[in-house]
Scaffold this motif. Structure first.
Motif, PDB file in Angstrom:
ATOM      1  N   GLU A 127       0.805  -1.224   0.000  1.00 30.71           N
ATOM      2  CA  GLU A 127       0.000   0.000   0.000  1.00 30.71           C
ATOM      3  C   GLU A 127       0.837   1.274   0.000  1.00 30.71           C
ATOM      4  O   GLU A 127       0.394   2.300  -0.522  1.00 30.71           O
ATOM      5  CB  GLU A 127      -0.941   0.008   1.216  1.00 30.71           C
ATOM      6  N   VAL A 128       2.025   1.222   0.586  1.00 30.69           N
ATOM      7  CA  VAL A 128       2.890   2.409   0.651  1.00 30.69           C
ATOM      8  C   VAL A 128       4.025   2.236  -0.355  1.00 30.69           C
ATOM      9  O   VAL A 128       4.898   1.385  -0.169  1.00 30.69           O
ATOM     10  CB  VAL A 128       3.460   2.616   2.068  1.00 30.69           C
ATOM     11  N   PRO A 129       4.025   2.998  -1.436  1.00 31.65           N
ATOM     12  CA  PRO A 129       5.040   2.832  -2.485  1.00 31.65           C
ATOM     13  C   PRO A 129       6.471   2.929  -1.952  1.00 31.65           C
ATOM     14  O   PRO A 129       6.752   3.664  -0.992  1.00 31.65           O
ATOM     15  CB  PRO A 129       4.730   3.983  -3.445  1.00 31.65           C
ATOM     16  N   GLU A 130       7.363   2.194  -2.580  1.00 31.94           N
ATOM     17  CA  GLU A 130       8.760   2.113  -2.149  1.00 31.94           C
ATOM     18  C   GLU A 130       9.443   3.475  -2.131  1.00 31.94           C
ATOM     19  O   GLU A 130      10.354   3.708  -1.334  1.00 31.94           O
ATOM     20  CB  GLU A 130       9.512   1.147  -3.055  1.00 31.94           C
ATOM     21  N   GLN A 131       8.999   4.377  -2.984  1.00 31.30           N
ATOM     22  CA  GLN A 131       9.640   5.691  -3.063  1.00 31.30           C
ATOM     23  C   GLN A 131       9.466   6.499  -1.778  1.00 31.30           C
ATOM     24  O   GLN A 131      10.198   7.464  -1.535  1.00 31.30           O
ATOM     25  CB  GLN A 131       9.054   6.476  -4.242  1.00 31.30           C
ATOM     26  N   TYR A 132       8.504   6.113  -0.939  1.00 31.73           N
ATOM     27  CA  TYR A 132       8.245   6.854   0.294  1.00 31.73           C
ATOM     28  C   TYR A 132       8.850   6.187   1.531  1.00 31.73           C
ATOM     29  O   TYR A 132       8.687   6.693   2.646  1.00 31.73           O
ATOM     30  CB  TYR A 132       6.740   7.013   0.514  1.00 31.73           C
ATOM     31  N   ARG A 133       9.516   5.078   1.373  1.00 35.29           N
ATOM     32  CA  ARG A 133      10.033   4.372   2.550  1.00 35.29           C
ATOM     33  C   ARG A 133      11.488   3.961   2.361  1.00 35.29           C
ATOM     34  O   ARG A 133      11.904   3.555   1.288  1.00 35.29           O
ATOM     35  CB  ARG A 133       9.170   3.150   2.869  1.00 35.29           C
ATOM     36  N   SER A 134      12.227   4.085   3.447  1.00 39.82           N
ATOM     37  CA  SER A 134      13.634   3.682   3.438  1.00 39.82           C
ATOM     38  C   SER A 134      13.816   2.275   3.973  1.00 39.82           C
ATOM     39  O   SER A 134      14.933   1.751   3.984  1.00 39.82           O
ATOM     40  CB  SER A 134      14.463   4.668   4.277  1.00 39.82           C
ATOM     41  N   GLY A 135      12.729   1.665   4.431  1.00 41.93           N
ATOM     42  CA  GLY A 135      12.786   0.294   4.905  1.00 41.93           C
ATOM     43  C   GLY A 135      11.485  -0.121   5.544  1.00 41.93           C
ATOM     44  O   GLY A 135      10.635   0.723   5.882  1.00 41.93           O
ATOM     45  N   VAL A 136      11.299  -1.437   5.685  1.00 44.22           N
ATOM     46  CA  VAL A 136      10.112  -1.999   6.341  1.00 44.22           C
ATOM     47  C   VAL A 136      10.590  -2.913   7.459  1.00 44.22           C
ATOM     48  O   VAL A 136      11.520  -3.702   7.282  1.00 44.22           O
ATOM     49  CB  VAL A 136       9.235  -2.786   5.352  1.00 44.22           C
ATOM     50  N   ALA A 137       9.956  -2.805   8.606  1.00 46.95           N
ATOM     51  CA  ALA A 137      10.305  -3.641   9.749  1.00 46.95           C
ATOM     52  C   ALA A 137       9.039  -4.019  10.502  1.00 46.95           C
ATOM     53  O   ALA A 137       7.947  -3.502  10.224  1.00 46.95           O
ATOM     54  CB  ALA A 137      11.275  -2.913  10.684  1.00 46.95           C
ATOM     55  N   ILE A 138       9.187  -4.943  11.439  1.00 44.77           N
ATOM     56  CA  ILE A 138       8.085  -5.299  12.325  1.00 44.77           C
ATOM     57  C   ILE A 138       8.605  -5.365  13.762  1.00 44.77           C
ATOM     58  O   ILE A 138       9.799  -5.545  13.984  1.00 44.77           O
ATOM     59  CB  ILE A 138       7.451  -6.653  11.952  1.00 44.77           C
ATOM     60  N   ILE A 139       7.707  -5.187  14.705  1.00 45.65           N
ATOM     61  CA  ILE A 139       8.020  -5.364  16.121  1.00 45.65           C
ATOM     62  C   ILE A 139       7.147  -6.498  16.637  1.00 45.65           C
ATOM     63  O   ILE A 139       5.915  -6.427  16.543  1.00 45.65           O
ATOM     64  CB  ILE A 139       7.747  -4.089  16.941  1.00 45.65           C
ATOM     65  N   GLU A 140       7.761  -7.555  17.140  1.00 43.19           N
ATOM     66  CA  GLU A 140       7.017  -8.701  17.650  1.00 43.19           C
ATOM     67  C   GLU A 140       7.629  -9.148  18.975  1.00 43.19           C
ATOM     68  O   GLU A 140       8.775  -8.834  19.288  1.00 43.19           O
ATOM     69  CB  GLU A 140       7.068  -9.874  16.659  1.00 43.19           C
ATOM     70  N   GLY A 141       6.862  -9.925  19.729  1.00 46.68           N
ATOM     71  CA  GLY A 141       7.391 -10.468  20.970  1.00 46.68           C
ATOM     72  C   GLY A 141       6.381 -10.457  22.092  1.00 46.68           C
ATOM     73  O   GLY A 141       5.287  -9.890  21.970  1.00 46.68           O
ATOM     74  N   PRO A 142       6.709 -11.083  23.224  1.00 49.40           N
ATOM     75  CA  PRO A 142       5.781 -11.194  24.359  1.00 49.40           C
ATOM     76  C   PRO A 142       5.631  -9.875  25.094  1.00 49.40           C
ATOM     77  O   PRO A 142       6.468  -9.506  25.919  1.00 49.40           O
ATOM     78  CB  PRO A 142       6.451 -12.260  25.244  1.00 49.40           C
ATOM     79  N   SER A 143       4.572  -9.151  24.799  1.00 52.15           N
ATOM     80  CA  SER A 143       4.522  -7.761  25.262  1.00 52.15           C
ATOM     81  C   SER A 143       3.094  -7.263  25.436  1.00 52.15           C
ATOM     82  O   SER A 143       2.557  -6.606  24.547  1.00 52.15           O
ATOM     83  CB  SER A 143       5.243  -6.869  24.251  1.00 52.15           C
ATOM     84  N   HIS A 144       2.464  -7.566  26.546  1.00 53.56           N
ATOM     85  CA  HIS A 144       1.162  -6.981  26.825  1.00 53.56           C
ATOM     86  C   HIS A 144       1.332  -5.509  27.165  1.00 53.56           C
ATOM     87  O   HIS A 144       2.217  -5.129  27.935  1.00 53.56           O
ATOM     88  CB  HIS A 144       0.474  -7.708  27.981  1.00 53.56           C
ATOM     89  N   ALA A 145       0.464  -4.691  26.603  1.00 52.77           N
ATOM     90  CA  ALA A 145       0.560  -3.248  26.786  1.00 52.77           C
ATOM     91  C   ALA A 145       0.493  -2.854  28.258  1.00 52.77           C
ATOM     92  O   ALA A 145       1.208  -1.950  28.710  1.00 52.77           O
ATOM     93  CB  ALA A 145      -0.559  -2.558  26.008  1.00 52.77           C
ATOM     94  N   GLU A 146      -0.352  -3.539  29.011  1.00 49.88           N
ATOM     95  CA  GLU A 146      -0.516  -3.204  30.425  1.00 49.88           C
ATOM     96  C   GLU A 146       0.810  -3.342  31.183  1.00 49.88           C
ATOM     97  O   GLU A 146       1.119  -2.549  32.059  1.00 49.88           O
ATOM     98  CB  GLU A 146      -1.573  -4.114  31.056  1.00 49.88           C
TER      99      GLU A 146
END
Length: 338
Positions: A127-146
């Motif tokens: 959805e976001v063209p490559e020309q607008y981004r310098s990279g793609v990443a994700i954040i995952e892991g055991p992490s309840h917001a509370e």
């Protein structure tokens, strides 16, 4: 100092915004609800999602995405899976309006898209063209917001095919109570993070039915085996499922009352119907839609996933939970690992 825009003012988005603000960065928290933005800025609380836990005053909420994204070096999408494409398309329009601004685009939602089976990072990249981004990443892991907003020691992983991108995310979010590792297996991390929600529903159901540790350990272990098999079918590294986005995320989601998926399963176990559960929760239960996607993926890839199939049938075909358990326990015995 870096500006970070967090898209999505639910529990996890708000928690991530608080971490960034505590680290001294400029943070804009975008919500599509103007009243919510005003309340957060006035009271430094987000009671619908985080109760009376205070939000760092450095978090500035806004309902104007252009305002949130302008000047941001990192943009984190934390909206529900079903809204990811819509919000990403709006982000693309904003970046087009800004012109020459490039961002690191980060996904922090744990789910898979129905029908297409796409991961969150894939939807964002489409959805976001490559020309607008310098990279793609994700954040995952055991992490309840509370736990995060209460400074419970939390470990997650920033994953990108480009190590420098993962390290940039790591640098912005890491502090003494929120520790970020890096990784490169995006397939494994996202499959593990999404499918653990399905197993968590099963774990909650066992709890609601009154089963003890033996049953829960069996579900946890064999559920992880199913997740690993499906991830490998897509090219994931099996060792990823032994890490934070695999066994770590599964553990916290399948054992904690902070998990919506676990609580949904508990209510199933006590006899409530799925429509009742969805209405009572008041927040998105990602595991419900992911169960269908995971089942369909297992059929398409010819991957044996009996626990996932059983949970799917309980949710979508009204299979009695006790019957599902007996069916699983009556399957032909085999060698573990096969």
């Amino acid at each position: 100092m870096t500006k970070i825009a967090i898209l999505g003012a639910g529990s996890w988005g708000t928690a991530l915004a608080t971490v960034v603000a505590e680290n001294g960065h400029t943070v804009a928290l975008w919500t599509h609800k103007p009243a919510q933005a005003e309340f957060i800025n006035t009271n430094h609380l987000n009671p619908d999602y985080l109760g009376d836990n205070p939000i760092n005053p450095g978090v500035v909420a806004t309902a104007d995405m252009l305002d949130a994204v302008t000047g941001a070096e990192i943009v984190v999408s934390v909206v529900p899976t079903k809204a990811t494409r819509e919000v990403a398309a709006k982000l693309a329009d904003v970046l087009k309006e800004l012109g020459d601004q490039k961002i690191i685009l980060v996904g922090a939602t744990k789910g898979l898209e129905p029908v297409t089976f796409k991961r969150v990072s894939e939807m964002l990249a489409e959805e976001v063209p490559e020309q607008y981004r310098s990279g793609v990443a994700i954040i995952e892991g055991p992490s309840h917001a509370e736990g995060v907003v209460k400074h419970d020691p939390t470990l997650v992983t920033a994953v990108s095919e480009n190590l420098a991108v993962a390290e940039a995310v790591q640098d912005v979010f890491t502090n003494t109570h929120f520790r970020v590792y890096t990784g490169s297996d995006m397939i494994g991390a996202e499959v593990g993070a999404a499918l653990k929600n399905v197993i968590a529903i099963g774990a909650g159901a066992l709890d609601g039915l009154g089963y003890d540790s033996n049953a829960k350990a069996a579900l946890f272990t064999r559920g992880l085996a199913e997740i690993t098999r499906l991830g490998q079918a897509f090219g994931a590294n099996p060792l990823t499922f032994m890490g934070l986005s695999g066994v770590g995320d599964l553990f916290v989601t399948a054992t904690s009352v902070h998990s919506r998926n676990f609580r949904a399963g508990q209510q199933l176990g006590t006899g409530k119907t799925l429509p009742e559960i969805v209405e009572n929760m008041g927040m998105v239960i990602e595991g419900i839609s992911t169960a269908k996607v995971a089942y369909e993926l297992s059929q398409a890839k010819h991957v044996t996933m009996p626990i996932t199939e059983s949970i799917y049938k309980v949710l979508y075909e009204d299979l009695d939970i006790q019957v599902a358990i007996q069916d699983l326990m009556s399957r032909p015995v085999k060698q573990e690992g096969k």
